[in-house]
Write an enzyme that holds these catalytic residues in place. Structure first.
Site, PDB file in Angstrom:
ATOM      1  N   GLY A  13       0.824  -1.213   0.000  1.00 47.84           N
ATOM      2  CA  GLY A  13       0.000   0.000   0.000  1.00 47.84           C
ATOM      3  C   GLY A  13       0.854   1.258   0.000  1.00 47.84           C
ATOM      4  N   ARG A  16      -0.004   5.783  -1.753  1.00 50.61           N
ATOM      5  CA  ARG A  16      -0.463   7.067  -1.181  1.00 50.61           C
ATOM      6  C   ARG A  16      -0.451   7.003   0.337  1.00 50.61           C
ATOM      7  NH1 ARG A  16      -6.436   6.354  -1.046  1.00 50.61           N
ATOM      8  NH2 ARG A  16      -6.810   4.264  -1.818  1.00 50.61           N
ATOM      9  N   VAL A  65      -3.101  -7.855  -2.039  1.00 50.22           N
ATOM     10  CA  VAL A  65      -2.476  -8.633  -0.951  1.00 50.22           C
ATOM     11  C   VAL A  65      -3.277  -9.872  -0.543  1.00 50.22           C
ATOM     12  CG1 VAL A  65      -1.099  -6.779   0.084  1.00 50.22           C
ATOM     13  CG2 VAL A  65      -3.466  -7.133   0.856  1.00 50.22           C
ATOM     14  N   ASN A  91       1.574  -2.405   5.333  1.00 50.06           N
ATOM     15  CA  ASN A  91       0.840  -1.158   5.575  1.00 50.06           C
ATOM     16  C   ASN A  91      -0.534  -1.129   4.903  1.00 50.06           C
ATOM     17  OD1 ASN A  91       0.645   1.963   5.907  1.00 50.06           O
ATOM     18  ND2 ASN A  91       0.545   1.620   3.682  1.00 50.06           N
ATOM     19  N   SER A 143      -3.465  -0.205  14.621  1.00 48.72           N
ATOM     20  CA  SER A 143      -4.173   1.058  14.845  1.00 48.72           C
ATOM     21  C   SER A 143      -4.453   1.186  16.335  1.00 48.72           C
ATOM     22  CB  SER A 143      -5.501   1.069  14.094  1.00 48.72           C
ATOM     23  OG  SER A 143      -6.283   2.173  14.522  1.00 48.72           O
ATOM     24  N   TYR A 156     -12.886  -3.610  11.238  1.00 45.33           N
ATOM     25  CA  TYR A 156     -11.552  -2.979  11.206  1.00 45.33           C
ATOM     26  C   TYR A 156     -10.799  -3.216  12.524  1.00 45.33           C
ATOM     27  CZ  TYR A 156      -8.147   0.852  10.519  1.00 45.33           C
ATOM     28  OH  TYR A 156      -6.996   1.603  10.395  1.00 45.33           O
ATOM     29  N   VAL A 157     -11.507  -3.026  13.636  1.00 41.56           N
ATOM     30  CA  VAL A 157     -10.870  -3.194  14.950  1.00 41.56           C
ATOM     31  C   VAL A 157     -10.442  -4.654  15.144  1.00 41.56           C
ATOM     32  CG1 VAL A 157     -11.282  -3.147  17.442  1.00 41.56           C
ATOM     33  CG2 VAL A 157     -12.025  -1.223  16.018  1.00 41.56           C
ATOM     34  N   ALA A 158     -11.301  -5.589  14.717  1.00 43.57           N
ATOM     35  CA  ALA A 158     -10.932  -7.010  14.844  1.00 43.57           C
ATOM     36  C   ALA A 158      -9.667  -7.294  14.037  1.00 43.57           C
ATOM     37  CB  ALA A 158     -12.085  -7.895  14.380  1.00 43.57           C
TER      38      ALA A 158
HETATM   39  P1  NAP Z   1      -4.959   5.096   2.399  1.00 44.15           P
HETATM   40  O1  NAP Z   1      -4.518   6.486   2.172  1.00 44.15           O
HETATM   41  O2  NAP Z   1      -6.388   4.723   2.163  1.00 44.15           O
HETATM   42  O3  NAP Z   1      -3.998   4.118   1.546  1.00 44.15           O
HETATM   43  C1  NAP Z   1      -4.232   2.737   1.537  1.00 44.15           C
HETATM   44  C2  NAP Z   1      -3.181   2.048   0.694  1.00 44.15           C
HETATM   45  O4  NAP Z   1      -3.425   0.624   0.728  1.00 44.15           O
HETATM   46  C3  NAP Z   1      -3.215   2.451  -0.780  1.00 44.15           C
HETATM   47  O5  NAP Z   1      -1.906   2.427  -1.290  1.00 44.15           O
HETATM   48  C4  NAP Z   1      -4.043   1.326  -1.413  1.00 44.15           C
HETATM   49  O6  NAP Z   1      -3.834   1.147  -2.817  1.00 44.15           O
HETATM   50  C5  NAP Z   1      -3.525   0.134  -0.623  1.00 44.15           C
HETATM   51  N1  NAP Z   1      -4.424  -1.024  -0.674  1.00 44.15           N
HETATM   52  C6  NAP Z   1      -5.741  -1.086  -0.321  1.00 44.15           C
HETATM   53  N2  NAP Z   1      -6.229  -2.331  -0.546  1.00 44.15           N
HETATM   54  C7  NAP Z   1      -5.187  -3.070  -1.025  1.00 44.15           C
HETATM   55  C8  NAP Z   1      -5.046  -4.418  -1.441  1.00 44.15           C
HETATM   56  N3  NAP Z   1      -6.079  -5.281  -1.428  1.00 44.15           N
HETATM   57  N4  NAP Z   1      -3.836  -4.852  -1.886  1.00 44.15           N
HETATM   58  C9  NAP Z   1      -2.785  -3.992  -1.929  1.00 44.15           C
HETATM   59  N5  NAP Z   1      -2.844  -2.702  -1.555  1.00 44.15           N
HETATM   60  C10 NAP Z   1      -4.051  -2.250  -1.110  1.00 44.15           C
HETATM   61  O7  NAP Z   1      -4.672   4.625   3.917  1.00 44.15           O
HETATM   62  P2  NAP Z   1      -3.681   5.235   5.038  1.00 44.15           P
HETATM   63  O8  NAP Z   1      -4.454   6.165   5.866  1.00 44.15           O
HETATM   64  O9  NAP Z   1      -2.405   5.640   4.404  1.00 44.15           O
HETATM   65  O10 NAP Z   1      -3.478   3.921   5.932  1.00 44.15           O
HETATM   66  C11 NAP Z   1      -2.364   3.047   5.793  1.00 44.15           C
HETATM   67  C12 NAP Z   1      -2.434   2.003   6.905  1.00 44.15           C
HETATM   68  O11 NAP Z   1      -2.429   2.660   8.174  1.00 44.15           O
HETATM   69  C13 NAP Z   1      -3.686   1.142   6.875  1.00 44.15           C
HETATM   70  O12 NAP Z   1      -3.369  -0.180   7.249  1.00 44.15           O
HETATM   71  C14 NAP Z   1      -4.574   1.768   7.915  1.00 44.15           C
HETATM   72  O13 NAP Z   1      -5.503   0.861   8.453  1.00 44.15           O
HETATM   73  C15 NAP Z   1      -3.533   2.195   8.938  1.00 44.15           C
HETATM   74  N6  NAP Z   1      -4.007   3.262   9.824  1.00 44.15           N
HETATM   75  C16 NAP Z   1      -4.351   4.486   9.337  1.00 44.15           C
HETATM   76  C17 NAP Z   1      -4.795   5.473  10.189  1.00 44.15           C
HETATM   77  C18 NAP Z   1      -5.206   6.845   9.724  1.00 44.15           C
HETATM   78  O14 NAP Z   1      -5.666   7.640  10.555  1.00 44.15           O
HETATM   79  N7  NAP Z   1      -5.041   7.176   8.470  1.00 44.15           N
HETATM   80  C19 NAP Z   1      -4.893   5.199  11.568  1.00 44.15           C
HETATM   81  C20 NAP Z   1      -4.531   3.951  12.029  1.00 44.15           C
HETATM   82  C21 NAP Z   1      -4.080   2.990  11.149  1.00 44.15           C
HETATM   83  P3  NAP Z   1      -4.688   2.045  -3.923  1.00 44.15           P
HETATM   84  O15 NAP Z   1      -4.034   3.398  -3.967  1.00 44.15           O
HETATM   85  O16 NAP Z   1      -4.549   1.264  -5.181  1.00 44.15           O
HETATM   86  O17 NAP Z   1      -6.106   2.081  -3.411  1.00 44.15           O
END
Ligand code: NAP
Length: 248
Positions: A13, A16, A65, A91, A143, A156-158
């Site tokens: 991921g 972005r 993934v 990630n 998270s 998501y939490v699970a």
């Molecule tokens: P994001 O901006 O939505 O980016 C998600 C990334 O994951 C993108 O690169 C997306 O690819 C990729 N992705 C989604 N489904 C996928 C799949 N099936 N196979 C491969 N890649 C996939 O999310 P983020 O906020 O940066 O979050 C990144 C991580 O941090 C996540 O695990 C999220 O749960 C965790 N997190 C985030 C926060 C927050 O506040 N933002 C808080 C706690 C934890 P595309 O660009 O092709 O869609």
């Protein structure tokens, strides 16, 4: 003079948000960065451009993934090209929020598959390479809500709580081979994932942050870089909270 071996860094991921910031934090002449994304390829080129602007190299692949064959082919390509994997950052993640009683089975399955099974598939294949190397670092993106719980996010939490148990177990299994495994638990970080939250939910989240501001993807990337550094060589099986004091 002996040429220094470049470190191979893999970020799932990475197109972005937090994943891109992690790719950029490792970017430089001493690393080869590989990342994947799915299904959108709109943002991947920008990650590559930004890494190259820092004098590094990055390759991005559209790899889901949750597909074992695609994941294995992705890592086979990396091993063929670099012969090693030094850092894996699991990630990639999604949300499909809703209250439990209204949550559709397909939303449960999708979130658990991408956020948890995807980490299992990537870690399993990379662990084999790292075990042969007798070195490596794996970082799983959990998270804060994986520890505290959060209404409207049972799936998501699970998945994020599951990642914590997975991290500790794999840390125990791989420690004898010199491999560290840790989790980062971000709080509220500004990215596309949180940009879609309704204003009320955003305000409720912000009110819980002791530092009084949302985090940036770079706040997480800095900790990932630290966990993959020599300075963190004696840290394994830990959950590092990066939440501005949202959870203490
Ligand atoms: P994001 O901006 O939505 O980016 C998600 C990334 O994951 C993108 O690169 C997306 O690819 C990729 N992705 C989604 N489904 C996928 C799949 N099936 N196979 C491969 N890649 C996939 O999310 P983020 O906020 O940066 O979050 C990144 C991580 O941090 C996540 O695990 C999220 O749960 C965790 N997190 C985030 C926060 C927050 O506040 N933002 C808080 C706690 C934890 P595309 O660009 O092709 O869609």
């Amino acid at each position: 003079m002996q040429e220094q071996v470049k470190r191979t860094i893999v970020v799932t991921g990475g197109s972005r948000g937090i994943g891109r910031a992690i790719c950029l934090s490792f970017a430089g002449p001493d690393t080869e960065i590989y990342f994947n994304y799915f299904p959108e390829d709109l943002e991947a080129a920008e990650t590559i451009k930004l890494v190259e602007a820092q004098g590094g190299t990055a390759k991005g692949y559209c790899v889901n993934v949750i597909s074992e064959s695609d994941v294995n082919a992705f890592f086979d390509t990396i091993i063929e090209e670099t012969g090693r994997i030094d850092v894996l950052i699991n990630n990639a993640g999604i949300t499909r929020d809703g209250l439990l009683v209204r949550m559709k089975e397909q939303d449960w399955d999708m979130v658990l598959n991408i956020n948890l099974k995807g980490v299992f598939l990537c870690t399993k294949v990379v662990a084999k390479t790292m075990m042969k190397q007798r070195s490596g670092t794996i970082i799983n993106m959990s998270s804060v809500v994986g520890v505290t719980g959060n209404g409207g996010q049972a799936n998501y939490v699970a998945s994020k709580a599951g990642l914590i148990g997975f991290t500790k177990t794999v840390a125990k299994e791989l420690a004898p081979r010199g491999i560290t495994v840790n989790a980062i638990a971000p709080g509220f970080i500004e990215s596309d994932m949180t940009a879609v939250l309704p204003e009320k939910a955003r305000e409720a989240m912000l009110s819980q942050i002791a530092l009084g501001r949302p985090g940036q993807p770079e706040d997480i990337a800095g900790v990932a870089k630290f966990l993959a550094s020599e300075a963190a060589a004696y840290i394994t099986g830990q959950v590092i909270h990066v939440s501005g004091g949202m959870y203490m």
